[in-house]
Write a protein that holds these residues in place. Structure first.
Motif, PDB file in Angstrom:
ATOM      1  N   VAL A 125      35.599 -77.048 -25.041  1.00 38.88           N
ATOM      2  CA  VAL A 125      34.496 -76.494 -24.257  1.00 38.88           C
ATOM      3  C   VAL A 125      33.202 -76.633 -25.040  1.00 38.88           C
ATOM      4  CG1 VAL A 125      33.552 -74.404 -23.197  1.00 38.88           C
ATOM      5  CG2 VAL A 125      36.018 -74.818 -23.135  1.00 38.88           C
ATOM      6  N   LEU A 126      32.170 -77.159 -24.390  1.00 42.78           N
ATOM      7  CA  LEU A 126      30.816 -77.147 -24.942  1.00 42.78           C
ATOM      8  C   LEU A 126      30.136 -75.867 -24.473  1.00 42.78           C
ATOM      9  CD1 LEU A 126      29.852 -80.836 -24.168  1.00 42.78           C
ATOM     10  CD2 LEU A 126      30.084 -79.881 -26.463  1.00 42.78           C
ATOM     11  N   ARG A 127      29.524 -75.150 -25.414  1.00 38.70           N
ATOM     12  CA  ARG A 127      28.809 -73.918 -25.059  1.00 38.70           C
ATOM     13  C   ARG A 127      27.343 -74.042 -25.471  1.00 38.70           C
ATOM     14  NH1 ARG A 127      33.924 -71.720 -26.364  1.00 38.70           N
ATOM     15  NH2 ARG A 127      34.707 -70.296 -24.764  1.00 38.70           N
ATOM     16  N   ILE A 128      26.467 -73.568 -24.604  1.00 36.51           N
ATOM     17  CA  ILE A 128      25.030 -73.581 -24.873  1.00 36.51           C
ATOM     18  C   ILE A 128      24.549 -72.132 -24.871  1.00 36.51           C
ATOM     19  CG2 ILE A 128      22.767 -74.384 -24.124  1.00 36.51           C
ATOM     20  CD1 ILE A 128      24.210 -76.685 -22.665  1.00 36.51           C
ATOM     21  N   PHE A 129      24.116 -71.655 -26.034  1.00 39.94           N
ATOM     22  CA  PHE A 129      23.651 -70.279 -26.186  1.00 39.94           C
ATOM     23  C   PHE A 129      22.123 -70.245 -26.174  1.00 39.94           C
ATOM     24  CE2 PHE A 129      27.799 -70.467 -28.204  1.00 39.94           C
ATOM     25  CZ  PHE A 129      28.421 -69.312 -27.747  1.00 39.94           C
ATOM     26  N   ASP A 130      21.566 -69.283 -25.438  1.00 39.60           N
ATOM     27  CA  ASP A 130      20.121 -69.064 -25.397  1.00 39.60           C
ATOM     28  C   ASP A 130      19.762 -68.154 -26.566  1.00 39.60           C
ATOM     29  OD1 ASP A 130      17.508 -68.346 -24.917  1.00 39.60           O
ATOM     30  OD2 ASP A 130      17.783 -67.984 -22.766  1.00 39.60           O
ATOM     31  N   LEU A 131      19.062 -68.690 -27.543  1.00 41.39           N
ATOM     32  CA  LEU A 131      18.770 -67.923 -28.749  1.00 41.39           C
ATOM     33  C   LEU A 131      17.709 -66.855 -28.522  1.00 41.39           C
ATOM     34  CD1 LEU A 131      18.927 -70.733 -31.457  1.00 41.39           C
ATOM     35  CD2 LEU A 131      20.730 -69.168 -30.671  1.00 41.39           C
ATOM     36  N   ASN A 132      16.969 -66.938 -27.411  1.00 43.38           N
ATOM     37  CA  ASN A 132      16.048 -65.858 -27.063  1.00 43.38           C
ATOM     38  C   ASN A 132      16.788 -64.668 -26.459  1.00 43.38           C
ATOM     39  OD1 ASN A 132      13.701 -67.207 -27.904  1.00 43.38           O
ATOM     40  ND2 ASN A 132      13.598 -68.335 -25.964  1.00 43.38           N
ATOM     41  N   HIS A 133      18.019 -64.918 -25.986  1.00 45.14           N
ATOM     42  CA  HIS A 133      18.859 -63.860 -25.423  1.00 45.14           C
ATOM     43  C   HIS A 133      20.276 -64.055 -25.948  1.00 45.14           C
ATOM     44  CE1 HIS A 133      15.575 -62.878 -22.653  1.00 45.14           C
ATOM     45  NE2 HIS A 133      15.470 -64.172 -22.422  1.00 45.14           N
TER      46      HIS A 133
END
Length: 351
Positions: A125-133
């Motif tokens: 799984v590729l995960r994309i995390f929003d570093l502002n949230h």
């Protein structure tokens, strides 16, 4: 008799287990920096030019497989066998956030605008995390054909690159549709994939081959057979006329990009070379090995008479050569690891 020209590396000690990933920051107003990942569970930050140790990021409970710095070298990220990816303050060494996963995290990468963190690993799984949230659930792309080995961003964060540990090829994903739009075919699994500093080329290492791909049209530009199985390769960032490769035979080799001719064959490591990276100025390149050391080699050889000679760089156990005020400024907030965790297995350690 003329002295033989050899490359005398700076040797960076400090890790107690194999070094499995290296990452250089771009040049910042404070210079550029080098972060290393190791199976000893403790990523380390160094001055990219001198190799001098700055600090150690403490908090992982398993082998660290991947590491990176954002474009300003203000934050670091790491992916680990403890089923987490961690975000760090690169100035103080403080852990900013820990992103939980369900299996080993093998790869991580900051987006070009530094707002997102991409991770991949054994979960496919590729995960994309929003570093502002950072508390928000990540966006997931879950149809990778195999366990993920490498990840990277390109095309101004519109495309994601990934390779797998168990099958060949590089997959290019459209971020908006979360679908594979192109596959770069290789015979063996790709163990290293790097997007060049100017965004023109993708450099891959698979089996005994180093390949260069057009990053915009995706055609194969160059393919060279190496003297051994290579694990990592990196293209010189300024002129793009050289590349470096390292692998199982313990040598770090420099090649001509246009012809594939070997320019230098550097001796020094005492175990397979797991990772190589060019510095952002192209005047040096670093290698990390099974022997637990990082070696920084100058692109242009110096004159010396002893090929086994090596210059020490500052490490946690080395004598600090800079003045005390500089040390306080550089490592404020950092801590030397007191307990090294011997954890590189796939099982999540007990808390």
């Amino acid at each position: 008799m003329d002295k033989k020209k050899v490359v005398v590396p700076l040797v960076c000690h400090g890790h107690s287990r194999p070094v499995v990933d290296l990452f250089y920051s771009p040049v910042t107003p404070d210079g550029y920096f080098l972060i290393s990942a190791s199976k000893d569970s403790s990523p380390m930050l160094r001055n990219g030019e001198t190799g001098d140790w700055i600090g150690t990021f403490e908090g992982h409970k398993g082998a660290v497989w991947s590491c990176c710095l954002d474009s300003n070298a203000l934050r670091a990220a790491s992916g680990s066998a403890d089923f987490t990816a961690k975000l760090w303050d690169a100035l103080t060494g403080d852990e900013l956030h820990s992103f939980e996963h369900k299996h080993i995290v093998r790869a991580c990468a900051f987006s070009e605008d530094t707002k997102l963190l991409l991770t991949g690993g054994m979960e496919k799984v590729l995960r994309i995390f929003d570093l502002n949230h950072p508390e928000a659930p990540p966006r997931e792309v879950d149809n990778s054909p195999g366990s993920i080995r490498t990840v990277a961003w390109l095309h101004s964060d519109q495309t994601i690159l990934s390779s797998c540990t168990d099958i060949g090829g590089v997959r290019l994903w459209d971020v908006r549709s979360a679908k594979i739009v192109r596959t770069l075919d290789t015979k063996s699994p790709v163990t290293s994939a790097e997007v060049s500093q100017d965004g023109r080329y993708i450099t891959t290492a698979d089996g005994c081959t180093v390949k260069f791909w057009d990053a915009n049209h995706f055609g194969l530009v160059k393919s060279y057979t190496m003297p051994c199985t290579v694990e990592s390769a990196s293209l010189e960032p300024k002129l793009g006329n050289k590349f470096v490769a390292g692998g199982e035979d313990m040598w770090v080799r420099l090649f001509d990009f246009h012809t594939g001719e070997e320019i230098a064959c550097n001796k020094g490591h005492h175990g397979p070379v797991h990772c190589v990276r060019f510095s952002p100025l192209g005047d040096s390149y670093a290698s990390g090995s099974e022997d637990g050391t990082i070696r920084i080699w100058q692109t242009q050889p110096t004159t010396g008479s002893d090929e086994s000679e090596a210059l020490p760089a500052n490490g946690p156990s080395a004598k600090i050569k800079v003045v005390a005020e500089d040390v306080v400024h550089k490592i404020e907030g950092f801590h030397i690891a007191s307990n090294v965790v011997d954890e590189d297995k796939g099982d999540k350690p007990s808390m």
